[in-house]
Structure formats: C-alpha cells, structure tokens
Design a protein around this motif. Sequence first.
Motif, PDB file in Angstrom:
ATOM      1  N   ALA A 153      -0.719  -1.932  -6.622  1.00 33.15           N
ATOM      2  CA  ALA A 153       0.232  -1.464  -5.621  1.00 33.15           C
ATOM      3  C   ALA A 153      -0.186  -1.924  -4.225  1.00 33.15           C
ATOM      4  O   ALA A 153      -1.375  -2.088  -3.941  1.00 33.15           O
ATOM      5  CB  ALA A 153       0.329   0.061  -5.661  1.00 33.15           C
TER       6      ALA A 153
ATOM      7  N   GLU B 253       7.017  -1.135  -8.445  1.00 25.24           N
ATOM      8  CA  GLU B 253       6.321  -1.180  -7.162  1.00 25.24           C
ATOM      9  C   GLU B 253       7.230  -1.748  -6.072  1.00 25.24           C
ATOM     10  O   GLU B 253       7.245  -1.248  -4.938  1.00 25.24           O
ATOM     11  CB  GLU B 253       5.046  -2.007  -7.290  1.00 25.24           C
ATOM     12  CG  GLU B 253       4.339  -2.318  -5.975  1.00 25.24           C
ATOM     13  CD  GLU B 253       3.845  -1.098  -5.216  1.00 25.24           C
ATOM     14  OE1 GLU B 253       3.361  -1.275  -4.087  1.00 25.24           O
ATOM     15  OE2 GLU B 253       3.927   0.033  -5.747  1.00 25.24           O
TER      16      GLU B 253
ATOM     17  N   ARG C 196       9.474   0.859  -4.970  1.00 23.11           N
ATOM     18  CA  ARG C 196       8.781   1.863  -4.153  1.00 23.11           C
ATOM     19  C   ARG C 196       8.758   1.468  -2.686  1.00 23.11           C
ATOM     20  O   ARG C 196       9.025   2.297  -1.805  1.00 23.11           O
ATOM     21  CB  ARG C 196       7.344   2.061  -4.661  1.00 23.11           C
ATOM     22  CG  ARG C 196       6.550   3.152  -3.944  1.00 23.11           C
ATOM     23  CD  ARG C 196       5.103   3.204  -4.410  1.00 23.11           C
ATOM     24  NE  ARG C 196       4.312   2.093  -3.900  1.00 23.11           N
ATOM     25  CZ  ARG C 196       3.708   2.081  -2.707  1.00 23.11           C
ATOM     26  NH1 ARG C 196       3.801   3.123  -1.893  1.00 23.11           N
ATOM     27  NH2 ARG C 196       3.002   1.027  -2.319  1.00 23.11           N
TER      28      ARG C 196
END
Length: 612
Positions: free
Chosen positions: A516, A549, A552
């Motif tokens: 991440a 990710e 996100r």
Amino acid sequence: MRGRADGSQRRRLLPSLCVVAIFLVFLYVYHGSIFGSQKALEYGSRSLRKLGLTGDDDADLGSKLDESSSKFGQEDGEDDVMPKSIPVCDDRHSELIPCLDRNLIYQMRLKLDLSLMEHYERHCPLPERRYNCLIPPPAGYKIPIKWPKSRDEVWKANIPHTHLAHEKSDQNWMVVKGEKIVFPGGGTHFHYGADKYIASLANMLNFSNNNLNNGGRIRTVFDVGCGVASFGAYLLSSDIITMSLAPNDVHQNQIQFALERGIPAYLGVLGTKRLPYPSRSFELAHCSRCRIDWLQRDGILLLELDRLLRPGGYFAYSSPEAYAQDEEDLRIWREMSALVERMCWRIASKRNQTVIWQKPLTNDCYMERAPGTQPPLCRSDDDPDAVWGVPMEACITPYSDHDHKSRGSELAPWPARATAPPPRLADFGYSKDIFEKDTEVWMQRVESYWNLLSPKITSDTLRNLMDMKANLGSFAAALKGKDVWVMNVVPEDGPNTLKLIYDRGLIGTIHNWCEAFSTYPRTYDLLHAWTVFSDIEKKGCSAEDLLIEMDRILRPTGFVIIRDKPSVIEFVKKYLTALHWEAVSNERDGDELVFLIQKKIWLTSESLRDTE
C-alpha cells in the motif's frame, strides 16, 4: 467389585468428557469465526444493495476473489468468475493506511524503538492480514472544493477532525467555520501568514524582489514537520513545488488536510530509514518548529537532510534554539552550530528566530577537515540514491569527481528545467536524443488523454495526480502548463530514475506496488498506470490487491488511466462493477490499450444514516 467397576467407569468417563468439551469449544470457535467473517463480508454488500449499487445475487469476496485468477493471459475456454461485489470495510476504517496502521503494530507485537520513531515508519501487513475491502467515505462526504479555492478551505465532513484547529488556534493554522475548515496561512513561526514569512526568507538571502524562487534556481523544496503544509501552499505561486512531509502522529491528519487542500504532501518520518528520495533532490529544506532532535545519534537526521540537499542548497531553520532564549536553547544552539560547522555548512543568514545554513558547492571543505573529524565521510561504495528500506547512516555524502569539478548541479532554471536533458542522464546511459524522444512521446500521449477526459472534466476538475510508473517523468513534464501537480512514483526494483525527475524540477517517491502507498484514502484525482499491472504480474503479486489499493487512494469521481497490454485491460474490466468504477473509453495505441475509468461516488447505508 461394584466399587472398582464404578471407579474404572469414572476413569474412562473423564477423558471422554474432556474430548467432547474440546470438540464443542472447537465448533464454537470455528462457527463463530465463520459467522464473524461472513458478517464482516456481508456488511458491504448489504449496505451497497440498499443503494442499488450491486445485484441481489451478491456473494462474499472470499470465494469470488479466490476463484478469479490474477493472471492476465488465460487459456481459451477457461471459466473465469467475475466478482459481483467486494465488501466494504467497517466505517471506522474510513482513513485506513495499511502500512502505517498502528493497530497492526499492536496486533503483530512488533518490538519498535519509540524514541527513534520506528512506529511511524512503514510496517505492511502480510497478504493474509490485508483487509481486502473497499474503504468507505466518512458520513456526509462531499466532492472536494476545487483548486485554487481549496488552498484556503475544505469541507469539514471530508476530514472530520478539528483537534488541530483547537490545539493550534493561537497559531493561525486552521479555523472551523460552519461546514468548512479554513486555513488562514499561519504557522507556528509565521503567525502573520506564510506569504510574509516566505518573503522574509528571500530577503534574508538577498534574492531579487523578495522572491524565493531566485530566478527559477530554487524549484524543489523539502518541508519536514510541515503541519498542514501552508508553507508549501504559498510557495506554489512562486513556481516552487514542495514535498511536505509529516508522520501520522499525535497531530492527526496533517497530511490528509494538505492533500485535501490540493497541496503536494507525503506521509513519512525522519526515523531510522532513509527518506524515499534520491541524493541532491532539493534546493532548500525547511523546518519551522518541527520538534526534531537534530543532535540525536551523532546528527544522523541532519546528515539525512545533507544527503537530500543539492550542492549549495539551503536549510532554513526557525526554532527557539536559533535565537537562544534560555540556557537549554543556548546549549542546543552551541552543539548544533558545532555539528553543522563540522559538516561544512556555513551560515548564509541569521535573523530573529530564523537561521539559514548553506551546504558547500564542492568537496574542498571536507578534504580540509582534520583527520578523525566527526561525522565521517560515507564509504566510497555507499550508494546515496539507494533508499527503499535502507538504514540511515551518520556520515557525510561527498560529491563525485564530476560534481566536485562542476561546482554545482548544472541544472537549468525553471521552467526550462522541465524539458532540458538532466546532467545525471549519463548515470543511466541515456542519450539526449532518447530523453527528447521520450518527452515528445508523452506530450502527445497526455494531449490524447486530455481529449479523452474532456467530456468528463472542466479546467478545475483535476488537481492531485499520480504517475504510478513515472520512468523519466515526461508524463508530469507534459502537464506543467496545467493547474495540477503530479506525484511521480518510481518502482523500487527498477532503474532509479527518480533523481532525473527531481532534476527536471518535479517531485516523487520510490514505491513497491505490491504494498500500500503511504497516503490517506481519497487523496488523488487521477491515477496513471503505465504497465504497472504487467510489472506486478512478474513479481507474483496480487492484481486484485492493487485494484483495491488504487480505489483506496482515489477520490470519488476520480479517474484511472491504465495503459497496458490487452489481457490486463480485460482483467480489469471484470472488476469494474465490484469496485463501482465505470468505463469511460478504451482506445488502442500501438501494442497497448488505453483504458479510461471513473470511480463512482457511493456511501454505505450506515454513512447515509449518519448523514441524515
């Protein structure tokens, strides 16, 4: 006989009861965990179904993602399962940063040295501990205010944290006004505004017109302990781009505020590892009451700044020690002055609460130091540009023979710097022709991207952009005429071209997309992924994890541009519904496809209820 028989039965009965008890406990734990995980997985699909964003035939992510392959070139006729939903994380994870999650540190019981700030450094979860769910926006989330208005105000609902506003109320950092948080431009050492403070720094250095960019010679700046990044925000009008750095510490959400405002920023800390930037990246470093103990561990943190500064670069330091109010401040000032003198820095200017030191242009001073002077020069085999997970060292990075003779970085002033071949091209064996061709190709590609985006955007739609595989930085250079900034990301295992990107007057970081990124959710308006999926396939990493990710860190209504081979595009298409993304266009460009996607805006039913 009866007594002996009863005793024998009791002896046989006890083990049996123990076995039954253990079996019942196992069933309870097993079914409880299954029920708990199902409940967590169902949470997202149930909430989204109420909003009409998924079908009624939702299945949990565990089976769907396990059944679907992360390989892009599948055999013909192979039955692929298309995931219909991806669960939504619990609302308390709306600001989750997986590799900077203190809850993870507690759960893993990592033995970290708090005094060295190791708990603020990256510690990523193992694949089996990843959430693999979509991060929900907070209750009442709104499309962010557009730049340049966003420099001065953001929606409070988007970052519902007013702790800093109360704590720093006397320092003019930020003020809560109704539904908004406004930023007057103040800071710990510039109560009267960052613009006046910046002009005073330029005046201290005798730069013409009190302009800190000094005719384009100061372009990249590093602000450590940046607060809400007002220093970097007000430098933008002078054509100076700042990498504002702060940890996710007790002053929560500083970097989140900066990125919400549309200001370049990154989550990080001066701890035990080198910062993810090459040597000689910045013309100026800045610390305004950043609360860093620069004397610790033989000055190792100051030596890390020294590694990052260009020849002749400046360090502007505004702190009580600089004007020595009491005995403790005097002690720190004396020791820090002695340290920087041994590092061959000189005082360029000192006024009131601020001192500006300057790094030498050549190795002359280093060579003239007495034998055994501390800190020592770094070993000749030390690579000052190796930064991914590399420990800091308390040593001075000397210049190469070429840099020593050139007496400076040889960079063109900004904006010519963006397209002028960087001097460090030779480090990679790239010619001037290769560089110019790359610049030309990406100018054409970016123009094509904007044509594809034009039905969906206006001049102020995009602000925070990320190039997930920046190579020479030509994507960002092609955008210098737009009112945007680009975080250029260079893979940790490829050619470390990030120093060329900084030499072009741009900013960026090193990263491994199997992990991440160090930023809050919802911080970028556009992600550009050129062959990123093909790269992680070679590493054996999960493409599903990368898609989650990307979701996100992408703002609702933000865009993704994927430029990759056709099998990658076909793979990504299978996840559009599950991610609540929408295909905008799909164009062929030579052997590659260019897939343009937009993220929908959605809220969980719980967030909607809180909003109402």
